[in-house]
Design a protein around this motif. Structure first.
Motif, PDB file in Angstrom:
ATOM      1  N   VAL A 218      -1.297  31.494  -5.247  1.00 32.75           N
ATOM      2  CA  VAL A 218      -3.028  31.293  -4.747  1.00 32.75           C
ATOM      3  C   VAL A 218      -3.492  32.942  -4.813  1.00 32.75           C
ATOM      4  O   VAL A 218      -2.869  33.775  -3.848  1.00 32.75           O
ATOM      5  CB  VAL A 218      -3.283  31.021  -4.185  1.00 32.75           C
ATOM      6  CG1 VAL A 218      -4.448  30.902  -2.870  1.00 32.75           C
ATOM      7  CG2 VAL A 218      -2.702  29.528  -3.541  1.00 32.75           C
ATOM      8  N   LEU A 219      -4.186  33.902  -5.369  1.00 29.22           N
ATOM      9  CA  LEU A 219      -4.770  34.712  -5.278  1.00 29.22           C
ATOM     10  C   LEU A 219      -6.194  34.940  -4.598  1.00 29.22           C
ATOM     11  O   LEU A 219      -6.958  34.094  -4.122  1.00 29.22           O
ATOM     12  CB  LEU A 219      -4.569  35.480  -6.632  1.00 29.22           C
ATOM     13  CG  LEU A 219      -5.513  37.249  -6.553  1.00 29.22           C
ATOM     14  CD1 LEU A 219      -4.700  37.799  -6.101  1.00 29.22           C
ATOM     15  CD2 LEU A 219      -6.169  37.304  -8.551  1.00 29.22           C
ATOM     16  N   VAL A 220      -6.101  35.795  -3.153  1.00 33.06           N
ATOM     17  CA  VAL A 220      -7.002  35.762  -2.564  1.00 33.06           C
ATOM     18  C   VAL A 220      -7.519  37.117  -2.380  1.00 33.06           C
ATOM     19  O   VAL A 220      -6.543  37.802  -2.160  1.00 33.06           O
ATOM     20  CB  VAL A 220      -5.834  35.446  -0.554  1.00 33.06           C
ATOM     21  CG1 VAL A 220      -7.142  34.678   0.466  1.00 33.06           C
ATOM     22  CG2 VAL A 220      -5.953  34.137  -0.628  1.00 33.06           C
ATOM     23  N   ASP A 221      -8.347  37.415  -2.079  1.00 36.06           N
ATOM     24  CA  ASP A 221      -8.952  38.462  -1.925  1.00 36.06           C
ATOM     25  C   ASP A 221     -10.786  38.163  -1.456  1.00 36.06           C
ATOM     26  O   ASP A 221     -11.648  38.088  -2.053  1.00 36.06           O
ATOM     27  CB  ASP A 221      -9.314  39.542  -3.651  1.00 36.06           C
ATOM     28  CG  ASP A 221      -9.989  40.750  -2.245  1.00 36.06           C
ATOM     29  OD1 ASP A 221     -10.132  41.324  -1.353  1.00 36.06           O
ATOM     30  OD2 ASP A 221     -10.653  41.522  -3.771  1.00 36.06           O
ATOM     31  N   ARG A 222     -10.595  37.683   0.103  1.00 36.06           N
ATOM     32  CA  ARG A 222     -12.284  37.177   0.888  1.00 36.06           C
ATOM     33  C   ARG A 222     -12.536  36.079   0.420  1.00 36.06           C
ATOM     34  O   ARG A 222     -13.149  36.068   1.317  1.00 36.06           O
ATOM     35  CB  ARG A 222     -13.079  38.358   0.475  1.00 36.06           C
ATOM     36  CG  ARG A 222     -14.227  38.727   1.553  1.00 36.06           C
ATOM     37  CD  ARG A 222     -14.766  40.237   1.477  1.00 36.06           C
ATOM     38  NE  ARG A 222     -15.794  39.932   2.201  1.00 36.06           N
ATOM     39  CZ  ARG A 222     -16.961  39.333   1.888  1.00 36.06           C
ATOM     40  NH1 ARG A 222     -17.240  39.424   0.778  1.00 36.06           N
ATOM     41  NH2 ARG A 222     -17.952  39.513   3.012  1.00 36.06           N
ATOM     42  N   THR A 223     -12.360  35.950  -0.990  1.00 37.93           N
ATOM     43  CA  THR A 223     -11.459  34.370  -0.925  1.00 37.93           C
ATOM     44  C   THR A 223     -10.628  33.367  -1.948  1.00 37.93           C
ATOM     45  O   THR A 223      -9.675  34.622  -1.951  1.00 37.93           O
ATOM     46  CB  THR A 223     -13.424  34.370  -1.915  1.00 37.93           C
ATOM     47  OG1 THR A 223     -13.758  32.653  -1.552  1.00 37.93           O
ATOM     48  CG2 THR A 223     -13.607  35.121  -2.434  1.00 37.93           C
ATOM     49  N   ILE A 224     -10.698  32.563  -2.394  1.00 39.91           N
ATOM     50  CA  ILE A 224      -9.585  32.699  -3.574  1.00 39.91           C
ATOM     51  C   ILE A 224     -10.319  33.341  -4.708  1.00 39.91           C
ATOM     52  O   ILE A 224     -11.159  31.887  -5.262  1.00 39.91           O
ATOM     53  CB  ILE A 224      -9.457  31.143  -3.127  1.00 39.91           C
ATOM     54  CG1 ILE A 224      -9.832  30.355  -2.579  1.00 39.91           C
ATOM     55  CG2 ILE A 224      -8.304  30.147  -4.215  1.00 39.91           C
ATOM     56  CD1 ILE A 224      -8.606  30.653  -0.875  1.00 39.91           C
ATOM     57  N   ARG A 225      -9.613  33.535  -5.364  1.00 38.43           N
ATOM     58  CA  ARG A 225      -9.589  34.441  -6.672  1.00 38.43           C
ATOM     59  C   ARG A 225      -9.197  33.533  -7.584  1.00 38.43           C
ATOM     60  O   ARG A 225      -9.751  33.379  -8.997  1.00 38.43           O
ATOM     61  CB  ARG A 225      -9.776  35.967  -6.861  1.00 38.43           C
ATOM     62  CG  ARG A 225     -10.057  36.680  -5.423  1.00 38.43           C
ATOM     63  CD  ARG A 225     -12.008  36.854  -6.274  1.00 38.43           C
ATOM     64  NE  ARG A 225     -11.815  37.592  -7.541  1.00 38.43           N
ATOM     65  CZ  ARG A 225     -11.581  38.347  -7.708  1.00 38.43           C
ATOM     66  NH1 ARG A 225     -11.791  39.525  -7.404  1.00 38.43           N
ATOM     67  NH2 ARG A 225     -11.721  38.776  -9.326  1.00 38.43           N
ATOM     68  N   ALA A 226      -7.786  32.891  -7.612  1.00 34.81           N
ATOM     69  CA  ALA A 226      -7.223  32.125  -8.922  1.00 34.81           C
ATOM     70  C   ALA A 226      -6.368  31.215  -7.662  1.00 34.81           C
ATOM     71  O   ALA A 226      -5.753  31.824  -6.661  1.00 34.81           O
ATOM     72  CB  ALA A 226      -6.220  33.047  -9.868  1.00 34.81           C
ATOM     73  N   GLU A 227      -5.842  30.310  -8.393  1.00 34.47           N
ATOM     74  CA  GLU A 227      -4.952  29.924  -8.212  1.00 34.47           C
ATOM     75  C   GLU A 227      -4.766  28.539  -9.122  1.00 34.47           C
ATOM     76  O   GLU A 227      -5.061  28.211 -10.131  1.00 34.47           O
ATOM     77  CB  GLU A 227      -4.683  28.762  -6.526  1.00 34.47           C
ATOM     78  CG  GLU A 227      -6.181  27.452  -7.449  1.00 34.47           C
ATOM     79  CD  GLU A 227      -5.331  26.264  -7.662  1.00 34.47           C
ATOM     80  OE1 GLU A 227      -4.199  26.583  -7.502  1.00 34.47           O
ATOM     81  OE2 GLU A 227      -6.440  25.421  -7.769  1.00 34.47           O
ATOM     82  N   GLY A 228      -2.891  28.354  -9.106  1.00 35.96           N
ATOM     83  CA  GLY A 228      -2.797  27.595 -10.557  1.00 35.96           C
ATOM     84  C   GLY A 228      -0.548  28.006  -9.918  1.00 35.96           C
ATOM     85  O   GLY A 228      -0.061  28.569  -9.616  1.00 35.96           O
ATOM     86  N   PRO A 229      -0.127  27.750 -11.561  1.00 37.41           N
ATOM     87  CA  PRO A 229       1.257  27.978 -11.750  1.00 37.41           C
ATOM     88  C   PRO A 229       1.509  29.232 -11.533  1.00 37.41           C
ATOM     89  O   PRO A 229       0.597  30.517 -11.883  1.00 37.41           O
ATOM     90  CB  PRO A 229       1.131  27.955 -13.055  1.00 37.41           C
ATOM     91  CG  PRO A 229       0.329  26.729 -13.777  1.00 37.41           C
ATOM     92  CD  PRO A 229      -1.153  26.698 -12.362  1.00 37.41           C
ATOM     93  N   ALA A 230       2.828  29.867 -10.738  1.00 33.44           N
ATOM     94  CA  ALA A 230       2.170  31.300 -10.552  1.00 33.44           C
ATOM     95  C   ALA A 230       1.953  32.188 -11.508  1.00 33.44           C
ATOM     96  O   ALA A 230       1.605  33.787 -11.198  1.00 33.44           O
ATOM     97  CB  ALA A 230       3.869  31.878  -9.608  1.00 33.44           C
ATOM     98  N   ALA A 231       3.178  32.177 -12.839  1.00 31.20           N
ATOM     99  CA  ALA A 231       3.101  33.114 -13.864  1.00 31.20           C
ATOM    100  C   ALA A 231       1.782  33.485 -14.726  1.00 31.20           C
ATOM    101  O   ALA A 231       1.536  34.667 -14.496  1.00 31.20           O
ATOM    102  CB  ALA A 231       3.801  31.856 -14.679  1.00 31.20           C
ATOM    103  N   GLU A 232       1.211  32.120 -14.275  1.00 31.58           N
ATOM    104  CA  GLU A 232      -0.261  32.552 -15.316  1.00 31.58           C
ATOM    105  C   GLU A 232      -1.535  33.182 -14.287  1.00 31.58           C
ATOM    106  O   GLU A 232      -2.059  33.518 -14.422  1.00 31.58           O
ATOM    107  CB  GLU A 232      -0.796  30.706 -14.996  1.00 31.58           C
ATOM    108  CG  GLU A 232      -0.495  30.509 -16.410  1.00 31.58           C
ATOM    109  CD  GLU A 232      -1.171  28.428 -16.464  1.00 31.58           C
ATOM    110  OE1 GLU A 232      -1.988  28.644 -16.024  1.00 31.58           O
ATOM    111  OE2 GLU A 232       0.030  27.875 -16.940  1.00 31.58           O
ATOM    112  N   VAL A 233      -0.911  32.768 -12.774  1.00 30.88           N
ATOM    113  CA  VAL A 233      -1.688  33.052 -11.589  1.00 30.88           C
ATOM    114  C   VAL A 233      -1.811  35.111 -12.303  1.00 30.88           C
ATOM    115  O   VAL A 233      -2.565  36.100 -11.453  1.00 30.88           O
ATOM    116  CB  VAL A 233      -1.806  33.034 -10.381  1.00 30.88           C
ATOM    117  CG1 VAL A 233      -2.646  34.049  -9.431  1.00 30.88           C
ATOM    118  CG2 VAL A 233      -2.121  31.163 -10.922  1.00 30.88           C
ATOM    119  N   LEU A 234      -0.594  35.647 -11.895  1.00 33.87           N
ATOM    120  CA  LEU A 234       0.303  36.921 -11.909  1.00 33.87           C
ATOM    121  C   LEU A 234      -0.790  37.150 -13.477  1.00 33.87           C
ATOM    122  O   LEU A 234      -0.708  38.124 -12.636  1.00 33.87           O
ATOM    123  CB  LEU A 234       1.750  36.639 -11.268  1.00 33.87           C
ATOM    124  CG  LEU A 234       2.354  36.559 -10.237  1.00 33.87           C
ATOM    125  CD1 LEU A 234       3.333  35.583 -10.074  1.00 33.87           C
ATOM    126  CD2 LEU A 234       1.279  37.412  -8.918  1.00 33.87           C
TER     127      LEU A 234
END
Ligand code: ADP
Ligand code: MG
Length: 272
Positions: free
Chosen positions: A239-255
């Motif tokens: 889950v990518l956080v930057d003041r809100t949720i910017r992205a979430e999903g399978p780790a490889a895809e998010v990264l």
């Protein structure tokens, strides 16, 4: 993968059947530490919505100050939300507190507190026992707790340090004791805030193996983690956080996402 374009205007309902089963669902969480204008314009967290899956290791990633700790604290009711709500297994935290364990960021723990490793772990074991047990069962209760605490310390390789004051252990050993406490509690949702920060390689390996064991047994592990390579290698989801949720999903895809590049790239630029 879900990529958020920004805070949503409309709020979805939290009461769908699948949402009820999520070990943790956060909806529209907004946190303002210092309300200058009395509104959400300087929110540390703005309309953050995310549902976590059971049987998975999920990493929360984002730069320093992005609101990762705030997200966990808001869900746990440790900081008030201006708006939003959190549901644990479809219920308010108060209804399922025993199933949820939290390991705060190291800096926020008072390590000088005069308490031994086994006492820390027993605080976890106690919360699992029925409040209804009559007083004459106290002896039995003590034995039961003791057994659970010892087994938990053994699982993290810390049984030899049971009587050591917590302040005299290394950072990694302290983290292992706190994990043992969660094990003794038999929590099935673990929230950990940077559990690997500044710890030795052995402790990191023990911690990681235990967390993976918990997730593969159907438990849920949610950990803030700053090492993106480790997240890619060891976590199922991110889950990518930057003041809100910017992205979430399978780790490889998010990264690998543009959102991750943007968030870390932009921040690195500003700092450097
Ligand atoms: P992260 O864990 O991602 O590093 P935090 O959630 O700790 O970020 O902080 C998010 C923002 O909120 C930061 O700007 C931080 O300075 C601010 N903040 C965090 N805790 C407090 C607090 N107790 N009081 C005021 N501001 C805070
Ligand atoms: Mg933090």
């Amino acid at each position: 993968m879900n990529v958020a374009r920004g805070p949503r205007a409309a709020s979805p309902s939290i009461s769908t059947p699948s949402a009820a089963q999520a070990p943790l669902e956060i909806l529209d969480a907004t946190v303002v530490y210092r309300a200058v204008r009395g509104d959400a314009s300087d929110a540390a967290l703005l309309e953050a919505s995310v549902a976590f899956q059971s049987g998975r290791m999920t990493a929360i990633v984002g730069p320093n100050g992005a609101g990762k700790s705030t997200l966990l604290h808001a869900a746990l009711g440790l900081v008030p939300m201006l708006r939003g709500e959190a549901r644990f297994f479809g219920e308010p935290l108060s209804a399922v507190r025993r199933r949820v364990a939290f390991l705060p960021q190291r800096e926020s723990i008072d390590w000088d507190f005069p308490i031994t490793a086994v006492e820390v772990v027993r605080m976890g074991a106690t919360s699992g026992l029925g409040w209804w047990m009559p007083a004459w069962l106290d002896g039995l209760r003590g034995a039961q707790e003791g057994r659970r605490a010892r087994a938990a310390l053994e699982a993290v390789g810390m049984h030899e340090f049971a009587r050591r004051p917590i302040g005299e252990l290394s950072g990694g050993q302290q983290q292992r004791v706190f994990l043992a406490r969660a094990l003794a509690q038999e929590a099935d949702l673990l929230l950990l805030d940077e559990p690997f920060a500044g710890i030795d390689a052995t402790s990191e390996a023990v911690l990681m193996a235990e967390l993976q064991r918990i997730a593969s047994a159907g438990g849920t592990v949610i950990a803030v983690h700053h090492d993106l390579e480790e997240v890619a290698a060891r976590f199922d989801r991110a889950v990518l956080v930057d003041r809100t949720i910017r992205a979430e999903g399978p780790a490889a895809e998010v990264l690998a996402s543009d959102a991750t590049r943007e968030v870390f790239g932009a921040r690195a630029h500003r700092v450097g």
